[in-house]
Write a protein that holds these residues in place. Structure first.
Motif, short mmCIF file in Angstrom:
data_model
loop_
_atom_site.label_atom_id
_atom_site.label_comp_id
_atom_site.label_asym_id
_atom_site.label_seq_id
_atom_site.Cartn_x
_atom_site.Cartn_y
_atom_site.Cartn_z
N ILE A 35 0.85 -1.19 0.00
CA ILE A 35 0.00 0.00 0.00
C ILE A 35 0.88 1.24 0.00
N LYS A 36 0.58 2.17 -0.91
CA LYS A 36 1.28 3.44 -1.00
C LYS A 36 0.28 4.57 -0.73
N SER A 37 0.77 5.66 -0.14
CA SER A 37 -0.06 6.82 0.12
C SER A 37 0.47 8.01 -0.68
N SER A 38 -0.44 8.86 -1.14
CA SER A 38 -0.02 10.07 -1.84
C SER A 38 0.42 11.15 -0.85
N ASN A 39 0.24 10.89 0.46
CA ASN A 39 0.57 11.90 1.47
C ASN A 39 1.12 11.20 2.71
N ASN A 40 2.40 10.89 2.69
CA ASN A 40 3.03 10.23 3.83
C ASN A 40 3.28 11.17 5.00
N LYS A 41 3.11 12.47 4.78
CA LYS A 41 3.29 13.43 5.87
C LYS A 41 2.13 13.34 6.86
N ASP A 42 0.90 13.19 6.36
CA ASP A 42 -0.28 13.21 7.22
C ASP A 42 -0.89 11.84 7.50
N TYR A 43 -0.49 10.81 6.75
CA TYR A 43 -1.11 9.50 6.91
C TYR A 43 -0.09 8.44 7.29
N ARG A 44 -0.54 7.48 8.06
CA ARG A 44 0.22 6.27 8.37
C ARG A 44 -0.69 5.09 8.05
N ILE A 45 -0.16 4.11 7.37
CA ILE A 45 -0.91 2.92 6.97
C ILE A 45 -0.29 1.72 7.68
N GLN A 46 -1.16 0.86 8.24
CA GLN A 46 -0.67 -0.35 8.91
C GLN A 46 -1.56 -1.52 8.54
N PRO A 47 -1.08 -2.57 7.98
CA PRO A 47 0.28 -2.79 7.49
C PRO A 47 0.46 -2.21 6.09
N VAL A 48 1.69 -1.95 5.71
CA VAL A 48 2.02 -1.49 4.37
C VAL A 48 2.12 -2.68 3.42
N PHE A 49 2.68 -3.79 3.90
CA PHE A 49 2.82 -5.02 3.12
C PHE A 49 2.03 -6.13 3.81
N GLY A 50 1.57 -7.09 3.02
CA GLY A 50 0.90 -8.22 3.64
C GLY A 50 0.46 -9.27 2.64
N PHE A 51 -0.10 -10.33 3.18
CA PHE A 51 -0.66 -11.42 2.40
C PHE A 51 -2.15 -11.53 2.70
N VAL A 52 -2.91 -11.97 1.70
CA VAL A 52 -4.33 -12.27 1.92
C VAL A 52 -4.59 -13.65 1.33
N GLU A 53 -5.02 -14.56 2.17
CA GLU A 53 -5.33 -15.92 1.74
C GLU A 53 -6.60 -15.92 0.90
N PRO A 54 -6.80 -16.94 0.07
CA PRO A 54 -8.04 -17.03 -0.73
C PRO A 54 -9.28 -16.99 0.16
N SER A 55 -10.29 -16.26 -0.26
CA SER A 55 -11.58 -16.13 0.43
C SER A 55 -11.45 -15.52 1.82
N GLU A 56 -10.37 -14.80 2.09
CA GLU A 56 -10.20 -14.16 3.38
C GLU A 56 -9.95 -12.66 3.18
N PHE A 57 -9.82 -11.94 4.29
CA PHE A 57 -9.56 -10.51 4.21
C PHE A 57 -8.48 -10.12 5.21
N LYS A 58 -7.90 -8.95 4.98
CA LYS A 58 -6.89 -8.38 5.88
C LYS A 58 -7.39 -6.99 6.28
N GLU A 59 -7.38 -6.72 7.57
CA GLU A 59 -7.78 -5.41 8.06
C GLU A 59 -6.59 -4.46 7.97
N VAL A 60 -6.84 -3.26 7.45
CA VAL A 60 -5.82 -2.22 7.30
C VAL A 60 -6.29 -1.00 8.08
N THR A 61 -5.40 -0.40 8.86
CA THR A 61 -5.71 0.79 9.62
C THR A 61 -5.07 2.00 8.94
N VAL A 62 -5.87 3.03 8.73
CA VAL A 62 -5.40 4.29 8.17
C VAL A 62 -5.43 5.32 9.30
N ILE A 63 -4.28 5.89 9.63
CA ILE A 63 -4.17 6.88 10.69
C ILE A 63 -3.91 8.24 10.06
N ARG A 64 -4.71 9.23 10.42
CA ARG A 64 -4.55 10.60 9.90
C ARG A 64 -4.02 11.47 11.03
#
Length: 108
Positions: A35-64
């Motif tokens: 995951i890339k952000s157009s504004n790394n000054k104001d945003y933090r993304i967790q996780p930036v890298f990851g895996f997602v298994e078939p038929s599953e999901f990964k939760e991503v947190t966006v911090i402003r």
């Protein structure tokens, strides 16, 4: 191979806050993402890298962090994950992204 995100856009208060996204894999192969952000000054993304298994999901947190209201975006690149790899950050450097999608972000 298909990776999607819910919600399709993200609104966060400009004075700071968090939001969650779910990245879902509706395909039959394990996927790797970055995951890339157009504004790394104001945003933090967790996780930036990851895996997602078939038929599953990964939760991503966006911090402003607090900052002026602005329209930004996050871009998610993904591909089929290499076999027997457990470090998504290192492994992503070895793959060519097979797909990309953009999530608009608004700080109001």
């Amino acid at each position: 191979m298909s990776l999607t995100a819910e919600p399709a856009s993200c609104t966060i208060p400009a004075n700071g806050g968090t939001s969650s996204l779910k990245i879902a894999n509706s395909g039959t192969d394990k996927l790797i993402f970055k995951i890339k952000s157009s504004n790394n000054k104001d945003y933090r993304i967790q996780p930036v890298f990851g895996f997602v298994e078939p038929s599953e999901f990964k939760e991503v947190t966006v911090i402003r962090l607090s900052g002026p209201p602005k329209e930004d975006k996050i871009v998610i690149h993904f591909s089929i994950a290499p076999v027997d790899v457990f470090d998504a950050s290192a492994a992503f450097a070895t793959v060519t992204p097979a797909g990309t999608f953009t999530i608009p972000m608004s700080a109001t």
